[in-house]
Every structure is written in C-alpha cells, then in structure tokens.
Motif scaffolding. Structure first.
Motif, PDB file in Angstrom:
ATOM      1  N   UNK A   1       0.822  -1.218   0.000  1.00 43.25           N
ATOM      2  CA  UNK A   1       0.000   0.000   0.000  1.00 43.25           C
ATOM      3  C   UNK A   1       0.853   1.264   0.000  1.00 43.25           C
ATOM      4  N   UNK A   2       0.309   2.342  -0.527  1.00 41.85           N
ATOM      5  CA  UNK A   2       1.047   3.594  -0.628  1.00 41.85           C
ATOM      6  C   UNK A   2       1.390   4.193   0.730  1.00 41.85           C
ATOM      7  N   UNK A   3       0.628   3.832   1.789  1.00 45.50           N
ATOM      8  CA  UNK A   3       0.867   4.450   3.094  1.00 45.50           C
ATOM      9  C   UNK A   3       1.897   3.701   3.935  1.00 45.50           C
ATOM     10  N   UNK A   4       2.503   2.625   3.390  1.00 50.14           N
ATOM     11  CA  UNK A   4       3.563   1.920   4.106  1.00 50.14           C
ATOM     12  C   UNK A   4       4.840   2.762   4.044  1.00 50.14           C
ATOM     13  N   UNK A   5       5.504   3.022   5.180  1.00 49.27           N
ATOM     14  CA  UNK A   5       6.717   3.849   5.155  1.00 49.27           C
ATOM     15  C   UNK A   5       7.832   3.195   4.332  1.00 49.27           C
ATOM     16  N   UNK A   6       8.283   3.887   3.304  1.00 52.51           N
ATOM     17  CA  UNK A   6       9.377   3.445   2.444  1.00 52.51           C
ATOM     18  C   UNK A   6      10.142   4.678   1.986  1.00 52.51           C
ATOM     19  N   UNK A   7      11.372   4.505   1.462  1.00 59.96           N
ATOM     20  CA  UNK A   7      12.102   5.665   0.942  1.00 59.96           C
ATOM     21  C   UNK A   7      11.276   6.431  -0.090  1.00 59.96           C
ATOM     22  N   UNK A   8      11.539   7.714  -0.222  1.00 61.22           N
ATOM     23  CA  UNK A   8      10.731   8.589  -1.060  1.00 61.22           C
ATOM     24  C   UNK A   8      10.604   8.074  -2.489  1.00 61.22           C
ATOM     25  N   UNK A   9      11.706   7.610  -3.086  1.00 52.54           N
ATOM     26  CA  UNK A   9      11.690   7.202  -4.492  1.00 52.54           C
ATOM     27  C   UNK A   9      10.772   6.021  -4.755  1.00 52.54           C
ATOM     28  N   UNK A  10      10.471   5.249  -3.713  1.00 53.20           N
ATOM     29  CA  UNK A  10       9.661   4.031  -3.882  1.00 53.20           C
ATOM     30  C   UNK A  10       8.254   4.340  -4.385  1.00 53.20           C
ATOM     31  N   UNK A  11       7.815   5.580  -4.249  1.00 55.91           N
ATOM     32  CA  UNK A  11       6.470   5.939  -4.716  1.00 55.91           C
ATOM     33  C   UNK A  11       6.333   5.808  -6.229  1.00 55.91           C
ATOM     34  N   UNK A  12       7.448   5.706  -6.941  1.00 54.16           N
ATOM     35  CA  UNK A  12       7.404   5.569  -8.401  1.00 54.16           C
ATOM     36  C   UNK A  12       7.279   4.117  -8.855  1.00 54.16           C
ATOM     37  N   UNK A  13       7.338   3.175  -7.919  1.00 56.05           N
ATOM     38  CA  UNK A  13       7.330   1.760  -8.275  1.00 56.05           C
ATOM     39  C   UNK A  13       6.221   1.022  -7.551  1.00 56.05           C
ATOM     40  N   UNK A  14       5.784  -0.059  -8.169  1.00 56.07           N
ATOM     41  CA  UNK A  14       4.821  -0.971  -7.554  1.00 56.07           C
ATOM     42  C   UNK A  14       5.570  -2.186  -7.037  1.00 56.07           C
ATOM     43  N   UNK A  15       5.435  -2.440  -5.743  1.00 57.40           N
ATOM     44  CA  UNK A  15       6.148  -3.540  -5.087  1.00 57.40           C
ATOM     45  C   UNK A  15       5.173  -4.636  -4.671  1.00 57.40           C
ATOM     46  N   UNK A  16       5.589  -5.885  -4.887  1.00 56.47           N
ATOM     47  CA  UNK A  16       4.834  -7.038  -4.415  1.00 56.47           C
ATOM     48  C   UNK A  16       5.835  -8.019  -3.796  1.00 56.47           C
ATOM     49  N   UNK A  17       6.082  -7.863  -2.496  1.00 53.49           N
ATOM     50  CA  UNK A  17       7.065  -8.674  -1.788  1.00 53.49           C
ATOM     51  C   UNK A  17       6.615 -10.129  -1.735  1.00 53.49           C
ATOM     52  N   UNK A  18       7.504 -11.041  -2.141  1.00 52.53           N
ATOM     53  CA  UNK A  18       7.179 -12.469  -2.066  1.00 52.53           C
ATOM     54  C   UNK A  18       8.438 -13.325  -1.934  1.00 52.53           C
ATOM     55  N   UNK A  19       9.588 -12.709  -1.687  1.00 54.06           N
ATOM     56  CA  UNK A  19      10.855 -13.420  -1.528  1.00 54.06           C
ATOM     57  C   UNK A  19      11.470 -13.024  -0.195  1.00 54.06           C
ATOM     58  N   UNK A  20      11.829 -13.999   0.615  1.00 49.99           N
ATOM     59  CA  UNK A  20      12.514 -13.711   1.861  1.00 49.99           C
ATOM     60  C   UNK A  20      11.628 -13.029   2.879  1.00 49.99           C
ATOM     61  N   UNK A  21      12.207 -12.076   3.599  1.00 53.54           N
ATOM     62  CA  UNK A  21      11.524 -11.430   4.721  1.00 53.54           C
ATOM     63  C   UNK A  21      11.524  -9.919   4.562  1.00 53.54           C
ATOM     64  N   UNK A  22      10.673  -9.278   5.341  1.00 50.19           N
ATOM     65  CA  UNK A  22      10.561  -7.824   5.296  1.00 50.19           C
ATOM     66  C   UNK A  22      11.757  -7.169   5.973  1.00 50.19           C
ATOM     67  N   UNK A  23      12.088  -5.941   5.579  1.00 48.46           N
ATOM     68  CA  UNK A  23      13.178  -5.232   6.258  1.00 48.46           C
ATOM     69  C   UNK A  23      12.912  -5.080   7.754  1.00 48.46           C
TER      70      UNK A  23
ATOM     71  N   UNK B   1      17.650 -15.395   7.787  1.00 51.24           N
ATOM     72  CA  UNK B   1      18.329 -15.339   6.493  1.00 51.24           C
ATOM     73  C   UNK B   1      18.168 -13.937   5.924  1.00 51.24           C
ATOM     74  N   UNK B   2      19.261 -13.372   5.417  1.00 48.32           N
ATOM     75  CA  UNK B   2      19.226 -12.038   4.813  1.00 48.32           C
ATOM     76  C   UNK B   2      18.805 -12.163   3.350  1.00 48.32           C
ATOM     77  N   UNK B   3      17.518 -12.138   3.131  1.00 51.04           N
ATOM     78  CA  UNK B   3      16.975 -12.328   1.783  1.00 51.04           C
ATOM     79  C   UNK B   3      15.696 -11.524   1.654  1.00 51.04           C
ATOM     80  N   UNK B   4      15.536 -10.845   0.520  1.00 48.90           N
ATOM     81  CA  UNK B   4      14.315 -10.083   0.288  1.00 48.90           C
ATOM     82  C   UNK B   4      14.128  -9.864  -1.210  1.00 48.90           C
ATOM     83  N   UNK B   5      12.913  -9.588  -1.600  1.00 49.93           N
ATOM     84  CA  UNK B   5      12.636  -9.328  -3.014  1.00 49.93           C
ATOM     85  C   UNK B   5      11.187  -9.585  -3.353  1.00 49.93           C
TER      86      UNK B   5
END
Length: 270
Positions: free
Chosen positions: A138-160, A166-170
């Motif tokens: 969702x757009x209201x999830x805190x992320x770096x400013x530039x992230x507003x230009x991209x659509x993210x669908x996390x499904x690899x590894x774990x959240x920050x 395991x250090x894995x994300x994507x």
C-alpha cells in the motif's frame, strides 16, 4: 507524457562527451537520489556517447558504479570517455560531478554478440506466486521517497527490519508509469528493493550503496516484453562484517528468463 523514470534519467547533451542532469528530491533515498537513478542516468550518457561514435550493435554487458557522495537536489554534470574500442568490445568510463564534488565514478563494457561457441543456463528462477496473487504494498507503508514511483509485491525472503534468520528479500516490481524495460531501467529496478541485510537486522537501520556491478545477459529492450510487465527481483546476502554487507541480486521475467544480475556492496549504518 514521458514516464517518470525515463524523464529523471535522461541527461541533456551539452557538448561531445559532456552531459547535464538535475537530481530532484522525489527520487531520494536518505540524503540523495537513490543509486538506480544515478547509475541509470550515467548509463544513458554512456549509451549516447557510443551512439555518437557510431558504435551501434554493442549493448551494455557490464556496468560498475561507485557512489562517492549523495546526489543531492540540484544540477550535476556527466563526463564520458571511450577508453578503447576493439573489433567487438568497447570499454568506457564516466564521472558524475556537482558543485560539491564527485558523486559517482562508473565503468562499462559494451559488446557485440560473438555467436557463442557454447551456451548453457543452469539457473532456475525461484518458485513464487504470480504477480496478481501477491498483494501490492500500500502507498501508506513507510518506504524511501523514491519508492512511490514503483509498484512492489514482496514475495521473496523477509521484510526489512524483521530480524529474520536469512538475509533475503525481493519480489515483483514494475514502474507505476508504464515503460519498456531498457538497460537503465533494469539498473533502476535492480536497486529499488531494500538491501537484503536489512531483513536480518532487528529494528530500523539505515543503509547505503557503496558500489555495484551489474551484468546484463541480453540486449535490452527484449522483443515481446510488454511495457506493463512485472519483473522478479531477488536479493540474498551471505556475509556482513565491519559495517558492510555484500548483496547478490537477480532480475527475472515472468517467463523465467534471467535478464541481469548484480553484486552490491552496502554500508550498514548505525
């Protein structure tokens, strides 16, 4: 209307081997524009330099970018140089500077197809749900400013900042403004996910790219790739020490074609 990433990474030719660019706050990650914007802009300048030298048919094979200082809002200049041109391969360098000093130093290798003597592909794309089955961040999830230009669908590894084992994300990613994937956008997508090390730390820690090297396995854009396509960006870190971590990333098509991979050095801040 020009897609936001394309507009932000297209430098203005000023004179032979010299380009102007303005970095802006909407593309910030921390103290300056995120690495994908800086490196993507630099790559476009290098591609234009080769085109002006009539070196067509030599797609980028490798790009290394060293991030020397934050690309803060304001004007900067890119100076490019073709170091050597061989029968099939061209080596080039670039330097990005602002009034504050050097921001980025980059090297790139461009090469025509050699009609490989041997070809193989021993890598399999991770098994993940298709994009439409993964909820978008969702757009209201805190992320770096530039992230507003991209659509993210996390499904690899774990959240920050989740303290995972395991250090894995994507996950799946694409620009919100539709844009055909070219090599600079490939760089931008590769650098758009959080560093993998952040999934292993417990609680907020800042991080910054020190440098990265991207290897491109195909001439981009690829025939048949839709401008609204999703791409799977994976990231895994297997070592961190003394305030730095390594990160290995890959960018895949939905059909399972590996487009590029990246080896990145990340500074983990206190």
């Amino acid at each position: 209307m020009t897609a936001a990433f394309l507009a932000a990474t297209t430098p203005e030719p000023l004179s032979p081997n010299r380009y102007g660019i303005r970095f802006t706050a909407p593309w910030y990650q921390g103290k300056g524009a995120y690495g994908g914007i800086v490196a993507g802009t630099t790559l476009r300048a290098l591609e234009h330099t080769l085109a002006q030298a009539q070196q067509v048919g030599r797609p980028v094979r490798t790009l290394t970018a060293h991030f020397c200082a934050p690309a803060v809002e304001g004007d900067a200049e890119i100076q490019t140089r073709i170091e050597r041109t061989g029968r099939l391969v061209t080596h080039a360098t670039a330097r990005v500077e602002s009034a504050a000093g050097v921001l980025c130093v980059a090297t790139a290798t461009f090469g025509a197809s050699r009609g490989g003597v041997t070809e193989y592909f021993d890598v399999k794309r991770p098994v993940v749900p298709p994009p439409h089955e993964v909820p978008a961040v969702p757009d209201d999830v805190p992320m770096p400013t530039f992230c507003s230009f991209f659509e993210y669908r996390f499904c690899v590894g774990s959240a920050p900042y989740s303290g995972a084992d395991v250090a894995e994300t994507g996950g799946w990613i694409r620009p919100k403004d539709t844009l055909v994937l070219d090599a600079p956008l490939c760089v931008g997508l590769m650098d758009a996910y959080p560093p993998s090390v952040l999934s292993r730390v417990d609680g907020f820690h800042a991080a910054a790219s020190v440098d990265f090297t991207v290897h491109f396995f195909h001439d981009l854009p690829r025939p048949g790739l839709r401008e609204d396509a999703y791409f799977l960006r994976t990231g895994r870190s297997r070592q961190a020490a003394e305030g730095y971590s390594e990160d290995f990333q890959q960018l895949w098509t939905q059909e399972g074609e590996l487009l590029a991979q990246c080896r990145q050095l990340v500074a983990v801040l206190g």
